[in-house]
Design a protein around this motif. Structure first.
Motif, mmCIF file in Angstrom:
data_model
loop_
_atom_site.group_PDB
_atom_site.id
_atom_site.type_symbol
_atom_site.label_atom_id
_atom_site.label_comp_id
_atom_site.label_asym_id
_atom_site.label_seq_id
_atom_site.Cartn_x
_atom_site.Cartn_y
_atom_site.Cartn_z
ATOM 1 N N LEU A 41 120.534 153.294 24.405
ATOM 2 C CA LEU A 41 120.679 151.953 23.941
ATOM 3 C C LEU A 41 119.604 151.002 24.680
ATOM 4 N N GLY A 42 118.803 151.604 25.701
ATOM 5 C CA GLY A 42 117.721 150.932 26.421
ATOM 6 C C GLY A 42 118.494 149.922 27.753
ATOM 7 N N ASP A 43 119.677 150.599 28.056
ATOM 8 C CA ASP A 43 120.352 150.009 29.202
ATOM 9 C C ASP A 43 120.540 148.500 29.215
ATOM 10 N N PRO A 44 121.498 148.232 28.418
ATOM 11 C CA PRO A 44 121.637 146.785 28.260
ATOM 12 C C PRO A 44 122.289 145.960 29.313
ATOM 13 N N ALA A 45 122.930 146.805 30.231
ATOM 14 C CA ALA A 45 123.581 146.049 31.565
ATOM 15 C C ALA A 45 122.533 145.563 32.422
ATOM 16 N N GLU A 46 120.807 146.062 32.201
ATOM 17 C CA GLU A 46 120.098 145.367 33.026
ATOM 18 C C GLU A 46 119.729 144.311 33.005
ATOM 19 N N ALA A 118 122.253 160.856 17.272
ATOM 20 C CA ALA A 118 122.253 161.671 18.405
ATOM 21 C C ALA A 118 123.025 163.061 18.260
ATOM 22 N N VAL A 119 124.277 162.774 17.954
ATOM 23 C CA VAL A 119 125.285 163.841 18.015
ATOM 24 C C VAL A 119 124.903 164.710 16.711
ATOM 25 N N GLU A 120 124.645 163.931 15.666
ATOM 26 C CA GLU A 120 124.319 164.762 14.552
ATOM 27 C C GLU A 120 123.283 165.968 14.707
ATOM 28 N N ASP A 121 122.261 165.459 15.299
ATOM 29 C CA ASP A 121 121.109 166.033 15.782
ATOM 30 C C ASP A 121 121.146 167.193 16.983
ATOM 31 N N GLU A 122 122.319 167.292 17.514
ATOM 32 C CA GLU A 122 122.506 167.922 18.533
ATOM 33 C C GLU A 122 121.887 167.716 19.662
ATOM 34 N N VAL A 123 121.452 166.503 20.047
ATOM 35 C CA VAL A 123 120.682 166.125 21.387
ATOM 36 C C VAL A 123 121.598 165.437 22.128
ATOM 37 N N LEU A 124 122.848 165.147 21.792
ATOM 38 C CA LEU A 124 123.988 164.392 22.697
ATOM 39 C C LEU A 124 125.358 165.116 22.345
ATOM 40 N N GLU A 125 125.978 165.520 23.537
ATOM 41 C CA GLU A 125 127.458 166.073 23.353
ATOM 42 C C GLU A 125 128.255 164.868 22.606
ATOM 43 N N PRO A 126 129.387 164.844 21.872
ATOM 44 C CA PRO A 126 129.910 163.856 21.583
ATOM 45 C C PRO A 126 130.318 163.056 22.706
ATOM 46 N N PRO A 127 130.542 161.664 22.843
ATOM 47 C CA PRO A 127 130.797 161.153 24.034
ATOM 48 C C PRO A 127 132.534 160.943 23.891
ATOM 49 N N THR A 128 133.023 160.682 25.145
ATOM 50 C CA THR A 128 134.419 160.378 25.214
ATOM 51 C C THR A 128 134.809 158.907 24.683
ATOM 52 N N TYR A 129 135.974 158.751 24.358
ATOM 53 C CA TYR A 129 136.604 157.120 23.937
ATOM 54 C C TYR A 129 135.957 156.315 24.960
ATOM 55 N N PHE A 130 136.236 156.670 26.233
ATOM 56 C CA PHE A 130 136.102 155.825 27.443
ATOM 57 C C PHE A 130 134.589 155.529 27.619
ATOM 58 N N GLU A 131 133.818 156.642 27.412
ATOM 59 C CA GLU A 131 132.419 156.393 27.493
ATOM 60 C C GLU A 131 131.731 155.496 26.496
ATOM 61 N N LEU A 132 132.210 155.744 25.242
ATOM 62 C CA LEU A 132 131.992 154.805 24.188
ATOM 63 C C LEU A 132 132.469 153.154 24.501
ATOM 64 N N THR A 133 133.540 152.923 24.941
ATOM 65 C CA THR A 133 133.754 151.694 25.212
ATOM 66 C C THR A 133 133.488 151.026 26.378
ATOM 67 N N THR A 134 132.735 151.992 27.435
ATOM 68 C CA THR A 134 131.912 151.473 28.209
ATOM 69 C C THR A 134 130.798 150.921 27.753
ATOM 70 N N ALA A 135 130.078 151.736 27.080
ATOM 71 C CA ALA A 135 128.822 151.532 26.530
ATOM 72 C C ALA A 135 128.903 150.208 25.693
ATOM 73 N N ILE A 136 130.051 149.943 24.774
ATOM 74 C CA ILE A 136 130.161 148.959 23.967
ATOM 75 C C ILE A 136 130.398 147.629 24.796
ATOM 76 N N ALA A 137 131.035 147.620 26.262
ATOM 77 C CA ALA A 137 131.174 146.482 26.914
ATOM 78 C C ALA A 137 129.666 146.110 27.494
ATOM 79 N N GLN A 139 126.822 146.739 25.960
ATOM 80 C CA GLN A 139 126.112 146.313 24.872
ATOM 81 C C GLN A 139 126.712 144.569 24.499
ATOM 82 N N ALA A 140 128.031 144.344 24.446
ATOM 83 C CA ALA A 140 128.529 143.262 24.150
ATOM 84 C C ALA A 140 128.184 142.089 25.145
ATOM 85 N N PHE A 141 128.483 142.646 26.455
ATOM 86 C CA PHE A 141 128.044 141.336 27.478
ATOM 87 C C PHE A 141 126.591 140.994 27.494
ATOM 88 N N ALA A 142 125.611 142.029 27.021
ATOM 89 C CA ALA A 142 124.235 141.446 27.063
ATOM 90 C C ALA A 142 124.087 140.602 25.638
#
Length: 481
Positions: A41-46, A118-137, A139-142
């Motif tokens: 994501l380019g580290d949106p929380a920066e 990234a998951v489809e290309d098998e370069v990322l393990e499927p993230p958990t629900y909480f990992e995704l909501t954390t990333a969403i936060a 991104q949304a705040f940025a």
């Protein structure tokens, strides 16, 4: 990619399905997946400073209080908490209100666009629900352009998904025995996990047990952090009951704040507010404006935390779900004018229900056991037997939270009270049954008409002609970073 989850045609139902498909990933402590997601994501929380809040109890309310203090000082804060009680947008508050559903969908689409490939290309393990909501936060705040991000830890701290953040202020509200299957069996072990969020900057700790202090001290020394301790650098000087909460005197590090009107029930909320004031002082590096502190204290809310949702009879929803939480609940009931209480209780996970509700002995005259609608719910019969054994009272059973609440109300006189507790999932279902969901939302992100179509077309065009030199997955997956 499943066409029904196509990130190029997003709406709220799609966003909920996308997240729902990751619930089965469960809880998998560790930072490698989350670091990979953040790099994608380019580290949106920066884009904004961060206050990071951990603790066994009080972290959600303290996070909301810090956000309120920021708002009262003219700073728009994004506050990420979990779990939500009624609708998912509650997890992502901007300016004290849940984000607009369209803002939520756009943030999910942003995250899904990268992680799905990234998951489809098998370069990322499927993230958990909480990992995704954390990333969403993040991104949304940025996207909302917040001036401060306040992130509540989900579980522990050291290996929690939020610990990929670089925080200006780390807060530990309290430490007690909870989630021992992940965090350890002793206060010292649990303290070490929670202290893992400390990474330099300012650290603020609430009233911690003595056996927790060494782990925190060790982490502070390792990172060179500046430590602000309860009872040393700040404290509650006095707290007086008022008609709608408390009048509080706070000894801060930079200034004292007197006669602060805190509109919440429970003496523990006074302590939470003291920690929030210390945290925001630490963030600003100076004294706070006293009138702004008054405004924040009078306006902050804590849904599902000794929340009185009706009277005659008094019906209270409280998210207490561990021993420390029930101890705080018991102290609040002792201080409440209502003297006869019925407990509606359900639990989930690996809770020891008898141990959890034991602090209510002598305060409850009857109970109704139930189970939240969750695969990890503890069976109604098991909960009922545990409550009856430890409280020595009659316990009825009901198949759902709503039916348990209705049974309790039907059996309760108008001058008596009902307390609904045991799990935040129970609190959420009780609110669904008794309280109309607050549909107001932050309106600072207003999507233009057809934004979803433009978004999908834009990314398709940008993907053409990049050739083999373009590496979508240019991230460092070093879990020890």
């Amino acid at each position: 990619m499943d066409a029904t989850l196509d990130w190029r045609s997003p709406d709220r139902d799609w966003a909920l399905r996308f997240l729902g498909d990751h619930i089965g990933e469960g809880i998998r402590p560790g930072l490698s997946r989350m670091r990979a997601v953040v790099d994608l994501l380019g580290d949106p929380a920066e884009a904004y400073p961060i206050v990071h809040v951990a603790g066994t109890n009080g972290k959600t309310t303290t996070s909301r209080m810090i956000g309120a203090l920021a708002g009262a000082h003219g700073l728009v804060a994004g506050v990420y908490t979990s779990p939500h009680l009624q609708r998912i947008e509650e997890r992502f508050a901007v300016g004290g209100r849940p984000i607009h559903p369209d803002g939520f969908v756009r943030a999910v689409a942003d995250v899904a666009a990268f992680t799905s490939f990234a998951v489809e290309d098998e370069v990322l393990e499927p993230p958990t629900y909480f990992e995704l909501t954390t990333a969403i936060a993040m991104q949304a705040f940025a996207t909302h352009g917040v001036g401060l991000g306040v992130f509540e830890v989900g579980l522990g701290g050291r290996l929690d998904a939020t610990n990929v953040l670089s925080a200006d202020v780390a807060v530990i509200t309290s430490i007690g025995i909870d989630h021992t299957e992940y965090l350890g069996d002793t206060i010292a072990e649990i303290a070490g996990e929670k202290a893992g969020i400390i990474d330099g900057g300012v650290v603020v700790t609430g009233a911690l047990p003595p056996e927790a202090m060494e782990a925190v001290r060790r982490r502070v020394e390792e990172t060179g952090a500046s430590w602000r301790q309860w009872g040393v650098d700040f404290a509650i000087n006095d707290a007086r009951r008022s008609s709608d909460g408390w009048s509080v005197d706070i000894d801060g590090q930079y200034a004292d704040y007197t006669d602060i009107p805190l509109g919440l029930h429970g003496r523990h909320q006074v302590d939470n507010f003291g920690v929030a004031v210390a945290a925001f002082e630490g963030f600003l590096g100076r004294a706070l404006d006293e009138e702004a502190v008054r405004t924040a204290a009078s306006q902050v809310s804590a849904p599902g935390r000794f929340e009185v949702v009706s009277t005659r009879p008094t019906v209270v929803i409280d998210g207490a779900h561990n021993v420390s939480g029930f101890e705080a609940l018991a102290a609040t009931l002792v201080d409440h004018p209502t003297r006869k209480w019925t407990l509606v209780v359900g639990a989930r996970g690996l809770r020891n229900v008898a141990e959890m509700v034991a602090p209510l002995a002598g305060l409850i005259t009857s109970a109704v056991a139930c189970a939240p609608a969750d695969p990890a719910a503890i069976a109604v019969e098991e909960t009922a037997a545990a409550v009856a054994s430890v409280l020595g009272i009659g316990v009825e059973s009901a198949p759902s939270v709503a039916e348990a609440v209705d049974a309790a109300i039907a059996a309760t006189s108008t001058n008596e009270g009902i307390i609904i507790a045991g799990s935040l999932y129970v609190a959420g279902e009780a609110r669904d049954h008794l309280v109309t969901a607050d549909l107001t939302s932050a309106d600072v992100w207003a999507p233009p008409p057809g934004w979803d179509d433009d978004f999908g077309e834009e990314d398709e065009d940008e993907g053409e002609g990049r050739g083999d030199d373009f590496d979508l997955y240019d991230f460092d997956d070093d879990s020890g970073r």
